[in-house]
Design a protein around this motif. Structure first.
Motif, PDB file in Angstrom:
ATOM      1  N   UNK A 186       0.859  -1.185   0.000  1.00 35.28           N
ATOM      2  CA  UNK A 186       0.000   0.000   0.000  1.00 35.28           C
ATOM      3  C   UNK A 186       0.889   1.226   0.000  1.00 35.28           C
ATOM      4  N   UNK A 187       0.489   2.240  -0.754  1.00 34.14           N
ATOM      5  CA  UNK A 187       1.310   3.449  -0.853  1.00 34.14           C
ATOM      6  C   UNK A 187       1.390   4.165   0.486  1.00 34.14           C
ATOM      7  N   UNK A 188       0.235   4.349   1.134  1.00 36.54           N
ATOM      8  CA  UNK A 188       0.195   5.090   2.394  1.00 36.54           C
ATOM      9  C   UNK A 188      -0.492   4.307   3.514  1.00 36.54           C
ATOM     10  N   UNK A 189      -0.750   3.023   3.259  1.00 36.83           N
ATOM     11  CA  UNK A 189      -1.286   2.184   4.311  1.00 36.83           C
ATOM     12  C   UNK A 189      -2.780   1.943   4.273  1.00 36.83           C
ATOM     13  N   UNK A 190      -3.484   2.470   3.271  1.00 34.58           N
ATOM     14  CA  UNK A 190      -4.942   2.325   3.233  1.00 34.58           C
ATOM     15  C   UNK A 190      -5.446   1.603   1.991  1.00 34.58           C
ATOM     16  N   UNK A 191      -4.810   1.839   0.849  1.00 37.07           N
ATOM     17  CA  UNK A 191      -5.305   1.337  -0.438  1.00 37.07           C
ATOM     18  C   UNK A 191      -4.257   0.414  -1.038  1.00 37.07           C
ATOM     19  N   UNK A 192      -4.704  -0.729  -1.557  1.00 33.60           N
ATOM     20  CA  UNK A 192      -3.780  -1.671  -2.206  1.00 33.60           C
ATOM     21  C   UNK A 192      -3.110  -1.011  -3.395  1.00 33.60           C
ATOM     22  N   UNK A 193      -1.829  -1.284  -3.558  1.00 30.83           N
ATOM     23  CA  UNK A 193      -1.057  -0.726  -4.675  1.00 30.83           C
ATOM     24  C   UNK A 193      -0.625  -1.857  -5.579  1.00 30.83           C
ATOM     25  N   UNK A 194      -1.088  -1.834  -6.823  1.00 31.92           N
ATOM     26  CA  UNK A 194      -0.724  -2.868  -7.795  1.00 31.92           C
ATOM     27  C   UNK A 194       0.710  -2.667  -8.277  1.00 31.92           C
ATOM     28  N   UNK A 195       1.358  -3.792  -8.604  1.00 28.77           N
ATOM     29  CA  UNK A 195       2.734  -3.752  -9.142  1.00 28.77           C
ATOM     30  C   UNK A 195       2.788  -4.580 -10.425  1.00 28.77           C
ATOM     31  N   UNK A 196       2.782  -3.925 -11.572  1.00 23.96           N
ATOM     32  CA  UNK A 196       2.599  -2.488 -11.759  1.00 23.96           C
ATOM     33  C   UNK A 196       1.126  -2.119 -11.840  1.00 23.96           C
ATOM     34  N   UNK A 197       0.887  -0.815 -11.851  1.00 23.98           N
ATOM     35  CA  UNK A 197      -0.468  -0.322 -12.109  1.00 23.98           C
ATOM     36  C   UNK A 197      -0.672  -0.381 -13.615  1.00 23.98           C
ATOM     37  N   UNK A 198      -1.659  -1.156 -14.049  1.00 24.99           N
ATOM     38  CA  UNK A 198      -1.903  -1.315 -15.483  1.00 24.99           C
ATOM     39  C   UNK A 198      -2.893  -0.269 -15.976  1.00 24.99           C
ATOM     40  N   UNK A 199      -2.805   0.018 -17.253  1.00 27.29           N
ATOM     41  CA  UNK A 199      -3.719   0.990 -17.855  1.00 27.29           C
ATOM     42  C   UNK A 199      -5.160   0.492 -17.758  1.00 27.29           C
TER      43      UNK A 199
END
Length: 199
Positions: A186-199
């Motif tokens: 998570x970037x800031x601890x609340x929202x899942x962060x995809x690796x990578x973020x796809x279009x």
């Protein structure tokens, strides 16, 4: 007759010696003046790690104007901010100037950090460490100081603002965001962060 001949020979030798003596003196002076002009040009590529063109670009007047005329590009982009309610994104048109692909995305990221009056940038306190574009993927490494961290709503909007800003460039297929070189869940601890973020 012998004295006259010896005097003539001596005079010729003196003239030849004086003439030869002046030529070596004149030659180093010429070399010194030309080397003092050429040294900065020769040193510039070494200090920049570039070749001859890099040296010319740094020293000559044409080198100063060339990047501005031949390599400077412009684009109109849209960047996204929020208002005091932090409920939705507000698009803002910006004109950017850049020299290459990486510079274009870095300039777009910096534009994302500078909100217009009455709006709030969700990325203004984030520190950009590195940015690289290769084979359709934009890799962005950042540092998140405590003051850059947002609540769940702000974090979600920040990621959305980044996606909308960078995916407006057709060549960007995905965005890999790392924090101090690490892939976080998570970037800031609340929202899942995809690796990578796809279009």
């Amino acid at each position: 007759m012998k004295k006259l001949w010896l005097s003539g020979l001596l005079a010729i030798l003196i003239i030849a010696a004086v003439g030869c003596g002046q030529k070596p003196e004149a030659s180093p002076q010429g070399n010194d003046s030309s080397s003092s002009i050429q040294d900065p040009v020769a040193a510039s590529p070494d200090s920049n790690g570039g070749g001859d063109n890099a040296g010319q670009g740094q020293n000559g007047q044409s080198g100063i104007t060339d990047p501005g005329t031949s390599e400077q590009l412009q684009a109109d982009i849209t960047v996204y901010f929020t208002d005091n309610d932090i409920m939705d994104l507000k698009p803002v048109e910006r004109a950017i100037t850049y020299t290459d692909a990486n510079d274009k995305y870095e300039t777009a990221f910096k534009a994302l950090q500078m909100a217009d009056e009455g709006l709030i940038s969700l990325w203004d306190k984030v520190e950009l460490n590195a940015l690289d574009f290769s084979k359709g993927q934009l890799v962005i490494d950042i540092t998140l100081p405590p003051e850059a961290r947002l609540g769940a709503g702000g974090e979600s909007l920040a990621i959305e603002a980044l996606k909308k800003t960078m995916f407006q460039f057709d060549e960007v297929d995905s965005i890999e965001v790392t924090v101090d070189g690490e892939q976080l869940e998570s970037l800031m601890g609340h929202v899942d962060l995809d690796h990578p973020i796809a279009r």
